[in-house]
Motif scaffolding. Structure first.
Motif, short mmCIF file in Angstrom:
data_model
loop_
_atom_site.label_atom_id
_atom_site.label_comp_id
_atom_site.label_asym_id
_atom_site.label_seq_id
_atom_site.Cartn_x
_atom_site.Cartn_y
_atom_site.Cartn_z
N ALA A 111 59.25 -0.75 30.24
CA ALA A 111 60.42 -0.93 31.11
C ALA A 111 61.22 -2.18 30.75
O ALA A 111 62.43 -2.22 30.98
CB ALA A 111 59.98 -1.00 32.57
N ASP A 112 60.57 -3.18 30.17
CA ASP A 112 61.27 -4.42 29.83
C ASP A 112 62.19 -4.27 28.62
O ASP A 112 63.24 -4.90 28.56
CB ASP A 112 60.26 -5.54 29.56
N ASP A 113 61.79 -3.45 27.65
CA ASP A 113 62.53 -3.33 26.40
C ASP A 113 63.46 -2.13 26.34
O ASP A 113 64.23 -2.00 25.39
CB ASP A 113 61.56 -3.23 25.21
N THR A 114 63.41 -1.24 27.32
CA THR A 114 64.12 0.03 27.25
C THR A 114 65.24 0.09 28.27
O THR A 114 65.02 -0.19 29.45
CB THR A 114 63.14 1.19 27.52
N PRO A 115 66.45 0.46 27.84
CA PRO A 115 67.50 0.69 28.83
C PRO A 115 67.23 1.99 29.58
O PRO A 115 66.34 2.75 29.22
CB PRO A 115 68.76 0.81 27.98
N HIS A 116 67.97 2.24 30.61
CA HIS A 116 67.80 3.45 31.42
C HIS A 116 68.30 4.64 30.61
O HIS A 116 69.50 4.87 30.50
CB HIS A 116 68.57 3.30 32.73
N LEU A 117 67.38 5.41 30.01
CA LEU A 117 67.74 6.54 29.16
C LEU A 117 67.93 7.79 30.00
O LEU A 117 67.26 7.99 31.01
CB LEU A 117 66.65 6.81 28.13
N ARG A 118 68.84 8.65 29.53
CA ARG A 118 69.07 9.95 30.16
C ARG A 118 69.81 10.80 29.16
O ARG A 118 70.70 10.34 28.47
CB ARG A 118 69.90 9.79 31.43
N GLY A 119 69.40 12.05 29.04
CA GLY A 119 70.10 12.96 28.15
C GLY A 119 69.23 13.42 27.00
O GLY A 119 68.01 13.53 27.12
N LEU A 120 69.87 13.66 25.86
CA LEU A 120 69.21 14.24 24.70
C LEU A 120 68.62 13.16 23.79
O LEU A 120 69.33 12.22 23.40
CB LEU A 120 70.22 15.07 23.92
N VAL A 121 67.32 13.28 23.49
CA VAL A 121 66.63 12.35 22.59
C VAL A 121 65.81 13.15 21.60
O VAL A 121 65.50 14.32 21.83
CB VAL A 121 65.72 11.37 23.36
N ASP A 122 65.46 12.52 20.48
CA ASP A 122 64.58 13.13 19.49
C ASP A 122 63.23 12.42 19.53
O ASP A 122 63.18 11.20 19.59
CB ASP A 122 65.18 13.00 18.08
N MET A 123 62.15 13.20 19.48
CA MET A 123 60.80 12.64 19.53
C MET A 123 60.15 12.78 18.16
O MET A 123 60.22 13.84 17.54
CB MET A 123 59.97 13.37 20.57
N TYR A 124 59.54 11.68 17.69
CA TYR A 124 58.91 11.64 16.38
C TYR A 124 57.46 11.19 16.50
O TYR A 124 57.12 10.38 17.36
CB TYR A 124 59.64 10.65 15.47
N ASP A 125 56.62 11.70 15.61
CA ASP A 125 55.26 11.22 15.43
C ASP A 125 55.21 10.65 14.02
O ASP A 125 55.07 11.39 13.05
CB ASP A 125 54.24 12.34 15.61
N GLY A 126 55.35 9.36 13.91
CA GLY A 126 55.51 8.74 12.59
C GLY A 126 56.86 9.15 12.03
O GLY A 126 57.89 8.91 12.63
#
Length: 116
Positions: free
Chosen positions: A50-65
């Motif tokens: 929560a300290d390093d992340t802005p309030h996200l909303r919408g489309l994101v991409d998720m990666y594993d490595g």
């Protein structure tokens, strides 16, 4: 028990816990040109620091490595113990090629040749 510890000790323990989770995790979320490390992940969502992340909303991409796992539509759910919890509205797995609009039969001929 944590109520009896001084505030600076509790803060130090919380920072150590987050550091351990961040170091252990290979999963990350990319929103635009920003990348954030996922602390915890489950079937219906994930959590970020929560300290390093802005309030996200919408489309994101998720990666594993370096491997692209999915494209997700997310909403922020709640803040819990220094972690911002996000839930999926939609999570579409990433495919290497576009989906086909026809069925491939195993015993079908590749081409039909006729003799003249």
């Amino acid at each position: 028990m944590s109520e009896f510890l001084p505030k600076d000790v509790r803060d130090g323990l919380e920072m150590a816990r987050k550091h351990k989770l961040r170091k252990k995790s290979r999963m990350r979320v990319k929103a635009g040109d920003q990348t954030f490390t996922i602390l915890r992940h489950w079937n219906t969502g994930f959590s970020l620091d929560a300290d390093d992340t802005p309030h996200l909303r919408g489309l994101v991409d998720m990666y594993d490595g370096a491997r692209h796992l999915s494209q997700c539509l997310i909403v922020a759910s709640e803040e819990d113990a220094g972690e911002m919890v996000y839930e999926y509205k939609r999570a579409t797995p990433h495919a290497e090629r576009p989906p086909l609009d026809y069925e491939i039969a195993e015993d079908a001929p590749i081409a039909l040749l006729t003799s003249n």
